[in-house]
Design a protein around this motif. Structure first.
Motif, PDB file in Angstrom:
ATOM      1  N   SER A  70       2.342  10.487   9.925  1.00 14.87           N
ATOM      2  CA  SER A  70       1.449  11.569  10.336  1.00 14.87           C
ATOM      3  C   SER A  70       2.223  12.685  11.022  1.00 14.87           C
ATOM      4  O   SER A  70       3.279  12.443  11.630  1.00 14.87           O
TER       5      SER A  70
ATOM      6  N   MET B 257      -2.331  15.811   9.798  1.00 10.11           N
ATOM      7  CA  MET B 257      -1.981  15.286   8.481  1.00 10.11           C
ATOM      8  C   MET B 257      -1.653  13.799   8.607  1.00 10.11           C
ATOM      9  O   MET B 257      -0.691  13.428   9.282  1.00 10.11           O
TER      10      MET B 257
ATOM     11  N   LEU C  45      -3.715  21.382  12.167  1.00  6.40           N
ATOM     12  CA  LEU C  45      -3.845  20.630  10.931  1.00  6.40           C
ATOM     13  C   LEU C  45      -3.274  19.245  11.184  1.00  6.40           C
ATOM     14  O   LEU C  45      -2.055  19.084  11.334  1.00  6.40           O
TER      15      LEU C  45
ATOM     16  N   VAL D 267      -5.819  16.848  -0.516  1.00 10.15           N
ATOM     17  CA  VAL D 267      -5.627  16.449   0.876  1.00 10.15           C
ATOM     18  C   VAL D 267      -6.907  15.911   1.509  1.00 10.15           C
ATOM     19  O   VAL D 267      -6.871  15.377   2.626  1.00 10.15           O
TER      20      VAL D 267
ATOM     21  N   PHE E 261      -6.210  14.932   5.571  1.00 15.50           N
ATOM     22  CA  PHE E 261      -5.917  16.031   6.486  1.00 15.50           C
ATOM     23  C   PHE E 261      -7.207  16.494   7.172  1.00 15.50           C
ATOM     24  O   PHE E 261      -8.283  16.440   6.577  1.00 15.50           O
TER      25      PHE E 261
ATOM     26  N   ASP F 250       3.443  15.952  -0.513  1.00 17.55           N
ATOM     27  CA  ASP F 250       2.999  16.883   0.517  1.00 17.55           C
ATOM     28  C   ASP F 250       4.149  17.719   1.053  1.00 17.55           C
ATOM     29  O   ASP F 250       3.935  18.636   1.864  1.00 17.55           O
TER      30      ASP F 250
ATOM     31  N   TYR G 228     -11.589  21.762   2.115  1.00 19.46           N
ATOM     32  CA  TYR G 228     -10.314  21.083   1.877  1.00 19.46           C
ATOM     33  C   TYR G 228      -9.997  21.073   0.387  1.00 19.46           C
ATOM     34  O   TYR G 228     -10.884  20.895  -0.450  1.00 19.46           O
TER      35      TYR G 228
END
Length: 124
Positions: free
Chosen positions: A17, A83, A81, A64, A68, A90, A60
């Motif tokens: 992440s 993630m 953001l 994602v 996300f 990505d 979105y």
């Protein structure tokens, strides 16, 4: 003249992440829609996520969605953001953008202000 500056990029292994931040100045942040876009080497810039000025609506990209999350703190003039479950695909430079004219713009040409980008690299 509005400015936006991204931070928080870096390198992470697949499944990891990262949280990106974007600080805005010189524009009416609490009246601006905000967006995150990305551009991988040799590819065009594509939308990742967008959010309305009040944060009540988001959109979105399908690639994602579910991984996300875009959010904003109008008191701090900052959009985020988050993630999760990152994949090698990505990997890209991630850009923050702001627009004071539209409700929930999703196209690159709709945004007035752009940051310089922050690199995200996901290794397998």
């Amino acid at each position: 003249q509005g400015h936006v500056v991204e931070s928080g990029g870096g390198s992470v292994e697949a499944g990891g992440s990262l949280q990106l931040s974007c600080a805005a100045s010189g524009l009416t942040f609490n009246g601006a829609a905000m967006g995150w876009f990305r551009q991988a080497p040799g590819k065009g810039r594509e939308v990742v996520a967008t959010i309305t000025w009040g944060g009540t609506s988001t959109s979105y990209a399908h690639y994602v969605e579910g991984r996300f999350t875009i959010s904003r703190d109008n008191a701090k003039n900052t959009v985020y953001l988050q993630m999760n479950s990152l994949k090698p695909e990505d990997t890209a430079v991630y850009y923050c953008a702001a627009d004071n004219r539209r409700y929930l713009p999703t196209m690159t040409w709709e945004y007035e202000y752009w940051g310089q980008g922050t690199q995200v690299t996901v290794s397998s």
